[in-house]
Design a protein around this motif. Structure first.
Motif, PDB file in Angstrom:
ATOM      1  N   ASP A 119       0.837  -1.199   0.000  1.00 26.21           N
ATOM      2  CA  ASP A 119       0.000   0.000   0.000  1.00 26.21           C
ATOM      3  C   ASP A 119       0.870   1.246   0.000  1.00 26.21           C
ATOM      4  OD1 ASP A 119      -2.316  -1.414  -0.029  1.00 26.21           O
ATOM      5  OD2 ASP A 119      -2.743  -1.186   2.100  1.00 26.21           O
ATOM      6  N   ARG A 120       0.445   2.221  -0.738  1.00 28.11           N
ATOM      7  CA  ARG A 120       1.176   3.478  -0.852  1.00 28.11           C
ATOM      8  C   ARG A 120       0.801   4.384   0.301  1.00 28.11           C
ATOM      9  NH1 ARG A 120       5.289   2.952  -2.492  1.00 28.11           N
ATOM     10  NH2 ARG A 120       5.613   3.774  -0.471  1.00 28.11           N
TER      11      ARG A 120
ATOM     12  N   LEU B 141      -1.573  10.770  -4.652  1.00 32.58           N
ATOM     13  CA  LEU B 141      -2.067   9.686  -3.808  1.00 32.58           C
ATOM     14  C   LEU B 141      -3.526   9.363  -4.129  1.00 32.58           C
ATOM     15  CD1 LEU B 141      -1.464   7.660  -1.602  1.00 32.58           C
ATOM     16  CD2 LEU B 141      -2.049   9.403   0.088  1.00 32.58           C
ATOM     17  N   ARG B 142      -4.319  10.370  -4.426  1.00 33.20           N
ATOM     18  CA  ARG B 142      -5.715  10.112  -4.804  1.00 33.20           C
ATOM     19  C   ARG B 142      -5.782   9.271  -6.081  1.00 33.20           C
ATOM     20  NH1 ARG B 142      -6.526  15.478  -2.837  1.00 33.20           N
ATOM     21  NH2 ARG B 142      -6.353  16.336  -4.922  1.00 33.20           N
TER      22      ARG B 142
ATOM     23  N   ALA C 147      -4.812   5.656  -5.284  1.00 33.79           N
ATOM     24  CA  ALA C 147      -5.916   4.994  -4.584  1.00 33.79           C
ATOM     25  C   ALA C 147      -7.038   4.631  -5.553  1.00 33.79           C
ATOM     26  CB  ALA C 147      -6.437   5.888  -3.468  1.00 33.79           C
TER      27      ALA C 147
ATOM     28  N   ASN D 123      -4.730   1.696  -4.293  1.00 37.23           N
ATOM     29  CA  ASN D 123      -3.741   2.172  -3.327  1.00 37.23           C
ATOM     30  C   ASN D 123      -2.509   1.271  -3.224  1.00 37.23           C
ATOM     31  OD1 ASN D 123      -3.173   4.447  -1.687  1.00 37.23           O
ATOM     32  ND2 ASN D 123      -3.253   3.125   0.098  1.00 37.23           N
ATOM     33  N   THR D 124      -2.303   0.414  -4.217  1.00 32.56           N
ATOM     34  CA  THR D 124      -1.132  -0.455  -4.231  1.00 32.56           C
ATOM     35  C   THR D 124      -0.179   0.023  -5.318  1.00 32.56           C
ATOM     36  OG1 THR D 124      -2.442  -2.324  -3.475  1.00 32.56           O
ATOM     37  CG2 THR D 124      -0.343  -2.836  -4.499  1.00 32.56           C
TER      38      THR D 124
END
Length: 66
Positions: free
Chosen positions: A15-16, A34-35, A38, A43-44
């Motif tokens: 996961d980030r 990040l959005r 996700a 989110n990986t």
């Protein structure tokens, strides 16, 4: 994956975290990164790996899928 005589096996996705949104000397702070990860990648963005066979990795070795 093989790199030189090293053999890796991938054990799962990673996961980030928020660190990819942080400002660097050449890139401004950007929460949209990040959005996007996700939304588009669940989110990986990365993998965990374990050493299957220890080995030597040298500069210039090619990584190849097994």
């Amino acid at each position: 994956m093989a790199i030189g005589s090293l053999r890796l096996r991938f054990t799962g996705g990673c996961d980030r975290c928020v660190m990819i949104t942080k400002e660097t000397p050449t890139v401004p702070h950007d929460r949209s990164v990040l959005r996007w990860v996700a939304r588009e990648l669940g989110n990986t963005l990365g993998v965990y790996a374990a050493v299957g066979t220890p080995g030597r990795v040298r500069v210039g070795d090619t990584a190849r899928w097994l």
